[in-house]
Design a protein around this motif. Structure first.
Motif, PDB file in Angstrom:
ATOM      1  N   GLY A   1      32.972 -14.967  10.716  1.00 12.16           N
ATOM      2  CA  GLY A   1      32.085 -14.094   9.940  1.00 12.16           C
ATOM      3  C   GLY A   1      31.295 -13.130  10.796  1.00 12.16           C
ATOM      4  N   SER A   2      30.760 -13.636  11.912  1.00 13.28           N
ATOM      5  CA  SER A   2      29.875 -12.785  12.712  1.00 13.28           C
ATOM      6  C   SER A   2      30.661 -11.706  13.464  1.00 13.28           C
ATOM      7  N   MET A   3      31.936 -11.943  13.755  1.00 11.74           N
ATOM      8  CA  MET A   3      32.756 -10.909  14.391  1.00 11.74           C
ATOM      9  C   MET A   3      33.238  -9.908  13.336  1.00 11.74           C
ATOM     10  N   ASN A   4      33.668 -10.435  12.195  1.00  8.64           N
ATOM     11  CA  ASN A   4      34.195  -9.538  11.156  1.00  8.64           C
ATOM     12  C   ASN A   4      33.122  -8.642  10.543  1.00  8.64           C
ATOM     13  N   LYS A   5      31.879  -9.021  10.725  1.00  8.26           N
ATOM     14  CA  LYS A   5      30.773  -8.213  10.203  1.00  8.26           C
ATOM     15  C   LYS A   5      30.623  -6.909  11.005  1.00  8.26           C
ATOM     16  N   ILE A   6      31.108  -6.942  12.239  1.00  3.27           N
ATOM     17  CA  ILE A   6      31.035  -5.752  13.104  1.00  3.27           C
ATOM     18  C   ILE A   6      32.351  -4.983  12.936  1.00  3.27           C
ATOM     19  N   ASP A   7      32.261  -3.674  12.842  1.00  2.00           N
ATOM     20  CA  ASP A   7      33.462  -2.840  12.726  1.00  2.00           C
ATOM     21  C   ASP A   7      34.056  -2.700  14.143  1.00  2.00           C
ATOM     22  N   ILE A   8      35.067  -3.514  14.448  1.00  5.43           N
ATOM     23  CA  ILE A   8      35.600  -3.563  15.810  1.00  5.43           C
ATOM     24  C   ILE A   8      36.975  -2.892  15.837  1.00  5.43           C
ATOM     25  N   THR A   9      37.105  -1.854  16.642  1.00 10.83           N
ATOM     26  CA  THR A   9      38.385  -1.145  16.776  1.00 10.83           C
ATOM     27  C   THR A   9      38.883  -1.298  18.203  1.00 10.83           C
ATOM     28  N   GLY A  10      40.075  -1.853  18.336  1.00 10.09           N
ATOM     29  CA  GLY A  10      40.654  -2.075  19.660  1.00 10.09           C
ATOM     30  C   GLY A  10      41.688  -1.028  19.996  1.00 10.09           C
ATOM     31  N   LEU A  11      42.726  -1.423  20.744  1.00  4.43           N
ATOM     32  CA  LEU A  11      43.773  -0.489  21.167  1.00  4.43           C
ATOM     33  C   LEU A  11      44.536   0.036  19.953  1.00  4.43           C
ATOM     34  N   ASN A  12      44.973   1.279  20.039  1.00  2.00           N
ATOM     35  CA  ASN A  12      45.792   1.919  18.992  1.00  2.00           C
ATOM     36  C   ASN A  12      45.117   1.904  17.625  1.00  2.00           C
ATOM     37  N   GLY A  13      43.808   1.945  17.616  1.00  2.00           N
ATOM     38  CA  GLY A  13      43.067   2.032  16.349  1.00  2.00           C
ATOM     39  C   GLY A  13      43.073   0.763  15.522  1.00  2.00           C
ATOM     40  N   ARG A  14      43.539  -0.349  16.094  1.00  2.00           N
ATOM     41  CA  ARG A  14      43.641  -1.597  15.311  1.00  2.00           C
ATOM     42  C   ARG A  14      42.264  -2.217  15.087  1.00  2.00           C
ATOM     43  N   LYS A  15      42.001  -2.613  13.868  1.00  2.00           N
ATOM     44  CA  LYS A  15      40.719  -3.245  13.529  1.00  2.00           C
ATOM     45  C   LYS A  15      40.844  -4.758  13.669  1.00  2.00           C
ATOM     46  N   MET A  16      39.791  -5.362  14.194  1.00  5.89           N
ATOM     47  CA  MET A  16      39.772  -6.828  14.327  1.00  5.89           C
ATOM     48  C   MET A  16      39.909  -7.478  12.950  1.00  5.89           C
ATOM     49  N   VAL A  17      39.227  -6.912  11.962  1.00  7.46           N
ATOM     50  CA  VAL A  17      39.230  -7.514  10.628  1.00  7.46           C
ATOM     51  C   VAL A  17      40.652  -7.530  10.040  1.00  7.46           C
ATOM     52  N   ASP A  18      41.461  -6.521  10.387  1.00  9.39           N
ATOM     53  CA  ASP A  18      42.855  -6.504   9.913  1.00  9.39           C
ATOM     54  C   ASP A  18      43.684  -7.519  10.687  1.00  9.39           C
ATOM     55  N   LYS A  19      43.450  -7.553  11.994  1.00 11.96           N
ATOM     56  CA  LYS A  19      44.224  -8.501  12.809  1.00 11.96           C
ATOM     57  C   LYS A  19      43.954  -9.938  12.353  1.00 11.96           C
ATOM     58  N   TRP A  20      42.720 -10.189  11.942  1.00 15.81           N
ATOM     59  CA  TRP A  20      42.335 -11.544  11.540  1.00 15.81           C
ATOM     60  C   TRP A  20      42.437 -11.765  10.026  1.00 15.81           C
ATOM     61  N   ALA A  21      43.149 -10.885   9.329  1.00 18.06           N
ATOM     62  CA  ALA A  21      43.190 -10.994   7.852  1.00 18.06           C
ATOM     63  C   ALA A  21      43.681 -12.366   7.391  1.00 18.06           C
ATOM     64  N   ASN A  22      44.589 -12.972   8.149  1.00 17.72           N
ATOM     65  CA  ASN A  22      45.098 -14.299   7.763  1.00 17.72           C
ATOM     66  C   ASN A  22      44.477 -15.416   8.573  1.00 17.72           C
ATOM     67  N   GLY A  23      43.397 -15.119   9.264  1.00 15.78           N
ATOM     68  CA  GLY A  23      42.730 -16.122  10.095  1.00 15.78           C
ATOM     69  C   GLY A  23      42.697 -15.641  11.537  1.00 15.78           C
TER      70      GLY A  23
END
Ligand code: NAP
Length: 534
Positions: A386-408
């Motif tokens: 929760g505390s990581m997904n609350k932050i809008d985190i964009t990594g390499l190639n524009g990938r969002k952490m929240v998308d990467k972790w969509a399934n956990g």
């Protein structure tokens, strides 16, 4: 944003809880460190969770910093298991004593992190508009820091106040003369309710799942015990790190099946009265790994509930039957079951008849409207992610952490996420987390991270990332160790099943801290196995 206008730092630490404070202390001399904290004070969990009865369930001589011997010699804990005000006072003392406040910007939550692949730096933006460019981010954002509120409609209709225990008013709450509805019978609710019941006109406890709870045995700290710890602190801290849960709580050699019924009863009775929280889980070597051994302990606790709670129907409602003891974190209380003998406390089963909505007068289920003056929710947390997904985190190639972790969550060693270089988590998903005493294990994780950063500089690298192959190997390790225990038989925040619709497998590493730390150390020693540095 014009890069020239950005403030420059080496490291941004997110969160001024216990791990964040230590990260500042550990890194401040060799790096320019900036720490952002959402609250207007330090202490993290022990800043926010100021509800009545909030108290740590690990003995305070252990649950404290070991990095500075003068600090551990001079600090005095008044009680065996410290209450929230003492823990917050300790966090403030540490911040002042070591000059850490100069590095901390309070009431200034990090809102976004954006990795700039050209410069290998993170751009950090905050609620107050700070924009900082830094090489590394250390997210000490807390495993249990985003409250989970019930999804019921009609919140705005209710005329009285609605509180969440993890966002408790600093000035406290006076429940005198009030009809209070309380939702949540986990570790938090069990601590808060007996105190609220003493004040309120009436307390209605809305229970979805009954909890296993044992008495904490809290008491003033014994001076001889304190002297003994202080005389032996360096070796005790070292020994703690060599134990499964970074704590003095140890499993015996013998199985429940090695004992006669009389021997078992004596062992369980001693554990119940041990004044040592969690002792019930380590009565026998196999409480956490053998369903039949576990059931022996479950039945013992049910027997205690039936002895303590005078009304047989209420006692039966309070008996947990749907999951093994320890499968969810064992609750540690002071007078929880006894509270149900009070005339002003009523227990309601909301598993059979769930709460559907807030109303102007209180709460309603399909069949009943409960009239209340105040509502308290102790409904847990969007834990670990929760505390990581609350932050809008964009990594390499524009990938969002929240998308990467969509399934956990996916991590390597619980420390890094592939595609999000130079970003380290402390007590992140898939670390031992709450299965290891969090201050000492947090110090260890910060030291490991500081070592990685120092090696980067020594070796002339500017980017460290992990790989999806390494993440997969870590997921396999996390799953393999969790399969061996009874944890898989309970729905809890450990496995994302505390929130409807939340995805994720088992999110805590329960292979024990020695195994965890040796795997982290080995990865470094074996030439940063599972990492890519450049
Ligand atoms: P929790 O263990 O997740 O418990 C949340 C409670 O709220 C559960 O009883 C849950 O029921 C109930 N609930 C949630 N949504 C509900 C709904 N819609 N309707 C009815 N009931 C609902 O949260 P917590 O008590 O805050 O504890 C979380 C963790 O914090 C603990 O496991 C522990 O690690 C830590 N903690 C430690 C201490 C300490 O050191 N002494 C104190 C407090 C907390 P279900 O079980 O049915 O989901």
């Amino acid at each position: 944003m014009n890069k020239a206008a950005m403030e420059e730092a080496d490291i941004v630490v997110i969160g001024a809880g216990f791990s964040g404070l230590y990260a500042i202390w550990r890194l401040r001399n060799d790096h320019k460190v900036v720490c952002f904290e959402a609250g207007d004070g330090v202490g993290g969990t022990w800043y926010w969770n100021r509800y009545p009865g909030a108290r740590v369930d690990i003995q305070s001589v252990e649950y404290s910093y070991g990095f500075d011997d003068a600090l551990q010699q001079e600090w005095h804990w008044p009680e065996h298991f410290s209450a929230q005000p003492d823990l917050e006072r300790y966090a403030n003392h540490v911040a002042d004593r070591f000059g850490l406040r100069d590095f901390i910007r309070l009431s200034n939550a990090v809102q976004s992190l954006h990795f700039d692949a050209e410069t290998d730096r993170w751009h950090v933006r905050t609620a107050k508009g700070d924009v900082v460019s830094c090489r590394y981010v250390i997210a000490a954002t807390g495993a249990l820091s985003v409250p989970n509120s019930p999804p019921w409609p009609g919140r705005e209709l209710f005329k009285g106040p609605i509180y969440h225990t993890a966002d408790w008013p600093r000035e406290g709450v006076d429940f005198t003369g009030k009809r209070v509805g309380f939702i949540g019978t986990g570790s938090t609710g069990i601590q808060a309710m007996p105190i609220i019941a003493q004040q309120a006109a009436h307390l209605t406890v809305f229970q979805r799942t009954p909890a296993f709870c044992m008495p904490s045995g809290n008491k003033p700290l014994d001076p001889a015990f304190e002297r003994d710890w202080k005389a032996n602190y360096p070796q005790r801290r070292k020994q703690l790190l060599e134990t499964y849960g970074v704590s003095t709580i140890q499993y015996p050699e013998f199985s429940a099946h090695d004992c006669t019924p009389e021997q078992r009863e004596e062992i369980l009775e001693n554990a119940w009265n041990s004044q040592s929280a969690f002792q019930l889980l380590v009565c026998f070597s196999d409480v956490m790994t053998d369903r039949a051994a576990n059931e022996i302990v479950c039945e013992f606790v049910r027997g205690k509930i039936r002895q303590i709670v005078k009304d047989p129907a209420t006692a039966e409602m309070l008996c947990p039957r749907t999951y093994p003891i320890g499968g969810k974190r064992l609750c540690i209380g002071n007078g929880y079951f006894e509270m149900f003998n009070r005339d002003n406390v009523t227990l309601v089963d909301v598993k059979a008849d769930p709460i559907l909505a807030y109303t102007a007068k209180g709460l309603c289920t399909a069949g009943v409207e409960y009239e209340l003056d105040a509502i308290v929710t102790a409904t847990g947390f969007d834990a670990l992610t929760g505390s990581m997904n609350k932050i809008d985190i964009t990594g390499l190639n524009g990938r969002k952490m929240v998308d990467k972790w969509a399934n956990g969550p996916t991590t390597y060693l619980g420390a890094m996420v592939a595609g999000f270089p130079n970003l380290f988590m402390i007590h992140g998903p898939m670390t031992p987390g709450a299965q290891a005493q969090m201050i000492t294990s947090g110090e260890w994780q910060v030291n490991w991270t500081a070592g990685v950063i120092s090696d980067m500089e020594r070796d002339g690298y500017t980017r460290i990332d992990t790989t999806e192959v390494a993440e997969k190997s870590w997921a396999d390790e996390v799953d393999m160790v969790s399969e061996a225990t009874v944890h898989k038989l309970a729905d809890s925040w450990y496995n994302a099943k505390n929130i409807e619709g939340k995805k994720g497998g088992f999110m805590i590493y329960i292979g024990g801290f020695p195994r965890y730390s040796s795997l982290c150390a080995a990865a470094v020693k074996e030439g940063y196995k599972g990492f890519v540095r450049r």
